[in-house]
Design a protein around this motif. Structure first.
Motif, mmCIF file in Angstrom:
data_model
loop_
_atom_site.group_PDB
_atom_site.id
_atom_site.type_symbol
_atom_site.label_atom_id
_atom_site.label_comp_id
_atom_site.label_asym_id
_atom_site.label_seq_id
_atom_site.Cartn_x
_atom_site.Cartn_y
_atom_site.Cartn_z
ATOM 1 N N ASP A 302 22.197 65.253 60.192
ATOM 2 C CA ASP A 302 23.064 64.353 59.428
ATOM 3 C C ASP A 302 23.945 63.484 60.340
ATOM 4 O O ASP A 302 24.021 62.263 60.146
ATOM 5 N N PRO A 303 24.622 64.069 61.338
ATOM 6 C CA PRO A 303 25.459 63.221 62.207
ATOM 7 C C PRO A 303 24.664 62.119 62.897
ATOM 8 O O PRO A 303 25.139 60.990 63.022
ATOM 9 N N GLU A 304 23.436 62.444 63.340
ATOM 10 C CA GLU A 304 22.613 61.436 64.012
ATOM 11 C C GLU A 304 22.206 60.330 63.044
ATOM 12 O O GLU A 304 22.210 59.148 63.399
ATOM 13 N N MET A 305 21.864 60.696 61.808
ATOM 14 C CA MET A 305 21.494 59.699 60.809
ATOM 15 C C MET A 305 22.633 58.700 60.594
ATOM 16 O O MET A 305 22.409 57.488 60.544
ATOM 17 N N PHE A 306 23.854 59.213 60.464
ATOM 18 C CA PHE A 306 24.981 58.331 60.172
ATOM 19 C C PHE A 306 25.439 57.535 61.388
ATOM 20 O O PHE A 306 26.180 56.567 61.250
ATOM 21 N N ARG A 307 25.005 57.920 62.587
ATOM 22 C CA ARG A 307 25.329 57.155 63.794
ATOM 23 C C ARG A 307 24.280 56.101 64.111
ATOM 24 O O ARG A 307 24.567 55.102 64.767
ATOM 25 N N VAL A 308 23.035 56.321 63.663
ATOM 26 C CA VAL A 308 21.936 55.414 64.003
ATOM 27 C C VAL A 308 21.708 54.374 62.910
ATOM 28 O O VAL A 308 21.525 53.186 63.199
ATOM 29 N N PHE A 309 21.733 54.818 61.655
ATOM 30 C CA PHE A 309 21.354 53.949 60.539
ATOM 31 C C PHE A 309 22.559 53.603 59.660
ATOM 32 O O PHE A 309 23.584 54.289 59.676
ATOM 33 N N ASN A 310 22.388 52.547 58.845
ATOM 34 C CA ASN A 310 23.460 52.173 57.924
ATOM 35 C C ASN A 310 23.517 53.097 56.709
ATOM 36 O O ASN A 310 24.492 53.080 55.962
ATOM 37 N N SER A 311 22.448 53.878 56.488
ATOM 38 C CA SER A 311 22.407 54.872 55.404
ATOM 39 C C SER A 311 22.670 54.274 54.026
ATOM 40 O O SER A 311 23.214 54.944 53.140
ATOM 41 N N GLY A 312 22.288 53.024 53.844
ATOM 42 C CA GLY A 312 22.397 52.394 52.527
ATOM 43 C C GLY A 312 23.608 51.512 52.329
ATOM 44 O O GLY A 312 23.739 50.870 51.286
ATOM 45 N N ILE A 313 24.515 51.469 53.319
ATOM 46 C CA ILE A 313 25.708 50.613 53.228
ATOM 47 C C ILE A 313 25.643 49.562 54.330
ATOM 48 O O ILE A 313 25.727 49.887 55.516
ATOM 49 N N GLY A 314 25.495 48.302 53.948
ATOM 50 C CA GLY A 314 25.356 47.233 54.934
ATOM 51 C C GLY A 314 26.652 46.550 55.301
ATOM 52 O O GLY A 314 26.760 45.950 56.379
ATOM 53 N N MET A 315 27.629 46.626 54.423
ATOM 54 C CA MET A 315 28.925 45.982 54.656
ATOM 55 C C MET A 315 29.999 46.798 53.960
ATOM 56 O O MET A 315 29.779 47.311 52.855
ATOM 57 N N VAL A 316 31.157 46.909 54.600
ATOM 58 C CA VAL A 316 32.287 47.626 54.017
ATOM 59 C C VAL A 316 33.447 46.652 53.825
ATOM 60 O O VAL A 316 33.725 45.822 54.698
ATOM 61 N N VAL A 317 34.101 46.769 52.674
ATOM 62 C CA VAL A 317 35.254 45.941 52.342
ATOM 63 C C VAL A 317 36.444 46.852 52.083
ATOM 64 O O VAL A 317 36.334 47.829 51.338
ATOM 65 N N VAL A 318 37.571 46.536 52.697
ATOM 66 C CA VAL A 318 38.801 47.285 52.452
ATOM 67 C C VAL A 318 39.780 46.382 51.715
ATOM 68 O O VAL A 318 40.089 45.272 52.181
ATOM 69 N N VAL A 319 40.238 46.849 50.557
ATOM 70 C CA VAL A 319 41.214 46.097 49.759
ATOM 71 C C VAL A 319 42.299 47.057 49.294
ATOM 72 O O VAL A 319 42.132 48.281 49.327
ATOM 73 N N GLY A 320 43.403 46.501 48.829
ATOM 74 C CA GLY A 320 44.451 47.324 48.246
ATOM 75 C C GLY A 320 43.934 48.038 47.010
ATOM 76 O O GLY A 320 43.055 47.525 46.303
ATOM 77 N N ALA A 321 44.486 49.217 46.728
ATOM 78 C CA ALA A 321 44.027 49.995 45.584
ATOM 79 C C ALA A 321 44.135 49.200 44.282
ATOM 80 O O ALA A 321 43.289 49.330 43.387
ATOM 81 N N ASP A 322 45.166 48.357 44.176
ATOM 82 C CA ASP A 322 45.360 47.579 42.953
ATOM 83 C C ASP A 322 44.358 46.437 42.814
ATOM 84 O O ASP A 322 44.240 45.832 41.741
ATOM 85 N N GLN A 323 43.615 46.108 43.886
ATOM 86 C CA GLN A 323 42.632 45.039 43.854
ATOM 87 C C GLN A 323 41.195 45.579 43.768
ATOM 88 O O GLN A 323 40.244 44.813 43.695
ATOM 89 N N LYS A 324 41.052 46.904 43.782
ATOM 90 C CA LYS A 324 39.727 47.528 43.870
ATOM 91 C C LYS A 324 38.807 47.091 42.733
ATOM 92 O O LYS A 324 37.674 46.645 42.980
ATOM 93 N N ASN A 325 39.256 47.216 41.498
ATOM 94 C CA ASN A 325 38.382 46.908 40.366
ATOM 95 C C ASN A 325 38.002 45.436 40.332
ATOM 96 O O ASN A 325 36.844 45.082 40.070
ATOM 97 N N ALA A 326 38.955 44.567 40.598
ATOM 98 C CA ALA A 326 38.675 43.129 40.604
ATOM 99 C C ALA A 326 37.682 42.778 41.702
ATOM 100 O O ALA A 326 36.776 41.955 41.502
ATOM 101 N N ALA A 327 37.833 43.406 42.867
ATOM 102 C CA ALA A 327 36.917 43.137 43.979
ATOM 103 C C ALA A 327 35.505 43.583 43.637
ATOM 104 O O ALA A 327 34.534 42.857 43.879
ATOM 105 N N MET A 328 35.365 44.759 43.070
ATOM 106 C CA MET A 328 34.043 45.273 42.727
ATOM 107 C C MET A 328 33.393 44.433 41.632
ATOM 108 O O MET A 328 32.190 44.167 41.676
#
Length: 357
Positions: A302-328
């Motif tokens: 598992d550790p090697e998989m998450f270090r080598v591959f994107n494992s299904g997530i190509g981009m990560v977005v960080v927003v404030g908790a109050d903006q989460k639903n609107a962003a999604m």
């Protein structure tokens, strides 16, 4: 024996045969044909800021006056050993999308609008049809990203590359308003971590993928969930430009991370302040069957998989908790598959910046 002036074995004497560049392995006419093939492909990507087209010594691009304090953002990359599979499968029409994606997605994370792209195509012997197919993919990638294919270089270098193989590199330039640069400095405990689905392995981990295929003597023409396995493996990298640019116009984005080599474990820390840790929940998103198959075939931890591959997530977005639903909601309307995959918490000094639970 004394050599005579006419002795062609004497290295000081020239050959009696008239040589051309073609005799040395370089076909100028083929290069000219390729340029003619490329012109209509590049034309489809033109933006109004372009002042000169293909064929010059350089390209001119005017920065739009809509920017008050513009900052240029640049990125460069290749597609790695995915090229080996493209040559093996004689599938060259989508590898150019990968090339554009790897640079464009990188400059997006700083908040930049992609403006133009240039490519470098190197080979031992120029095959015009193959090169045209590659550039058609580059043009398609530029169209997806909304940037111009403004120029490039084709290098035919005999003896440098094996027959039928080529190498690719490229770089993108974008622009962002200085006050709107996304740096991650405002990320704080309580913020939401949103993951955008990848289209597959993108362009990372292919040396391991090829090792798995060869070691297990896998027939990649076999069916894999209704598609040839080769098509699944060669699916081009997703380009996130239009959805993310739309999102950035609608609400404040605190951080973006392109998940490439190093996976979630090594790419998320690049945007986090020293006091922040991203706590990710492995069960919160759908990991595509390709990654489960690779892990099983290669007996990968598992550790090697998450270090080598994107494992299904190509981009990560960080927003404030109050903006989460609107962003999604915004990203889903733009055609993205998204999940909240974690949250930001306070980091204890000396501990990891990304935790998978």
């Amino acid at each position: 024996m004394t050599a005579h002036p006419s002795d062609n074995n004497n290295p000081a004497n020239p050959t009696s045969t008239s040589l051309s560049y073609r005799d040395a392995g370089v076909d100028i006419d083929a290069g000219d044909r390729l340029v003619q093939n490329i012109k209509p492909l590049a034309k489809r990507t033109m933006r109004p800021e372009v002042l000169t087209g293909l064929g010059g010594f350089g390209a001119l691009f005017e920065i739009s006056r809509k920017y008050q304090n513009p900052v240029l953002v640049s990125g460069t990359d290749g597609v790695g050993t995915k090229l080996k599979l493209a040559s093996q499968l004689n599938k060259h029409d989508s590898i150019g999308i990968d090339l554009v994606a790897m640079s464009v997605n990188d400059i997006l994370v700083l908040g930049a609008e992609p403006l133009f792209f240039l490519d470098y195509y190197a080979c031992g012997k120029l095959d015009v049809d193959t090169a045209t197919a590659v550039v058609s993919g580059i043009a398609a990638g530029c169209e997806q990203a909304g940037c111009t294919l403004i120029g490039g270089e084709t290098a035919e270098m005999p003896d440098m590359y094996p027959s039928g193989e080529y190498d690719l590199a490229g770089f993108a330039v974008g622009v962002v308003e200085k006050a709107q640069i996304i740096s991650g400095v405002t990320i704080q405990a309580g913020d939401a971590v949103i993951g955008l689905a990848s289209s597959g392995a993108h362009s990372n981990g292919y040396s391991l993928i090829r090792k798995i295929i060869s070691s297990n003597q896998i027939d990649i023409s076999q069916d894999f969930y209704g598609k040839p396995l080769s098509d699944v493996i060669m699916t081009p990298t997703r380009i996130y430009a239009r959805p993310l640019l739309t999102l950035m116009k609608q609400l404040p984005v605190k951080g973006l991370a392109h998940i490439t080599g190093g996976g979630l474990i090594e790419n998320l820390p690049r945007i986090l302040p020293d006091h922040a840790v991203a706590v990710l929940h492995k069960e919160s998103w759908d990991i595509p069957p390709l990654f489960h198959w690779l892990q099983q075939q290669g007996n990968i931890s598992d550790p090697e998989m998450f270090r080598v591959f994107n494992s299904g997530i190509g981009m990560v977005v960080v927003v404030g908790a109050d903006q989460k639903n609107a962003a999604m909601d915004c990203l889903r309307k733009a055609g993205e598959t998204v999940w909240q995959i974690g949250e930001i918490k306070e980091r204890t000094p000396g501990h990891s910046a990304t935790v998978l639970i």
